[in-house]
Design a protein around this motif. Structure first.
Motif: not given
Length: 345
Positions: A271-275
């Protein structure tokens, strides 16, 4: 004396009712870098406690205070003489006692002069020392923040002066003196904020001077500074280990840098990870770590477009659900690696 730790180096022992004058001139080692240490698994707490007690017996310069964190559980706040001291201590724990630990970002002891009567009553004094970013008080209740400074002495061959002056200016240093020792060597004296040299200043100095420059520093007290607390968020959840106290002028650049380095350090997920880097509720920098993606339309050879759109929509819904329930794990060795300013070669 009930514990061995109560016997400090420099103590003068004497017979009962026969006091003597203690030997003058001894000063105990003063920790310059603080970091939180927590067991990876809380069931290992007692084993780690025993390992720390044994290690500190022959390394008395390490200070140990019990600490706890909502995210990491029970642990300790350790004080070290420098970053190299911290890394060596961590390696000894792993090699000699086979202990796996989580080390938080290294910090230095800041001070805050309180203006809120309620907080002054709570702490019992108007000036408090902050060694954990979680204890950082709100700006509204503080009249000023103070950061530790050191007087640094650099001895270098004269051909590297330009690069070293630029490096010192980048670390918010103030030049105090410049003296030619002989025809080829120069001695520079700068007043540095301790936070600016604690992680990788020595490495950068050696790199710029081809290993010829030397660096030494001594404590120079505290000075007023515009400090803020910056949090790092992964998919909206704060990573407590990477919360830092920094100068306001460097907030955007540091936040952007940390997000970029974390993007390289964290393994990709399904899944996409927002940092994100945040100051309070304001997001100042963001990087997105793309998800692994299976080509679900590979089996579609022509036909109606709605079939293709249906497969893509179902995949997007699955990714969205995964992002809600998936946990992002930051590798243990990433914390020091992320804080290094120089790009790894």
């Amino acid at each position: 004396m009930k514990e061995v730790t109560e016997a400090q180096i420099g103590d003068t022992l004497f017979l009962y009712k026969q006091p003597v004058e203690p030997l003058p001139g001894f000063k105990s080692a003063k920790p310059m870098v603080f970091a939180g240490m927590y067991p990876v698994d809380q069931t290992e707490y007692n084993n780690l406690k025993s390992a720390l007690e044994r290690l500190t017996l022959n390394d008395s310069s390490v200070t140990v205070h019990r600490d706890s964190s909502l995210a990491l559980g029970a642990g300790w706040r350790l004080g070290f003489l420098g970053l190299l001291h911290m890394e060596v201590f961590n390696q000894r724990l792993e090699q000699e006692y086979n202990m796996s630990v989580i080390l938080t970002a290294p910090t230095v002891p800041y001070k805050a002069v309180l203006s809120s009567a309620k907080l002054i009553k709570e702490y019992g004094k108007a000036e408090i020392t902050i060694i954990n970013p979680a204890q950082f008080p709100d700006k509204l209740s503080v009249s000023e923040y103070l950061e530790p400074t050191v007087l640094g002495t650099i001895v270098t061959p004269h051909e590297y002066i330009g690069k070293i002056i630029v490096l010192c200016q980048d670390r918010r240093a103030v030049q105090k003196d410049m003296l030619y020792i002989d025809e080829h060597r120069v001695m520079l004296k700068y007043l540095f904020p301790l936070n600016e040299i604690v992680v990788d200043f020595y490495d950068a100095l050696k790199s710029l001077s081809s290993g010829y420059a030397s660096f030494d520093y001594e404590d120079a007290g505290y000075q007023a500074a515009d400090l803020i607390k910056m949090d790092i968020l992964l998919n909206g959840n704060p990573v407590e280990e990477l919360a830092t106290i920094i100068h306001n002028d460097k907030a955007y650049a540091t936040g952007k840098f940390l997000c970029e380095r974390l993007k390289d350090a964290i393994p990709r997920q399904l899944f996409e990870i927002a940092i994100q880097a945040a100051i309070g509720k304001k997001i100042i920098a963001r990087e997105t770590l793309k998800a692994f993606r299976k080509n679900v339309v590979a089996k579609c050879y022509g036909g109606d477009i709605t079939r293709r759109m249906k497969l893509l929509k179902r995949q997007a819904e699955g990714k969205k659900l995964m992002r809600k329930i998936g946990n992002v794990e930051v590798p243990r060795d990433a914390f020091i690696r992320v804080l290094k300013r120089q790009t790894d070669k």
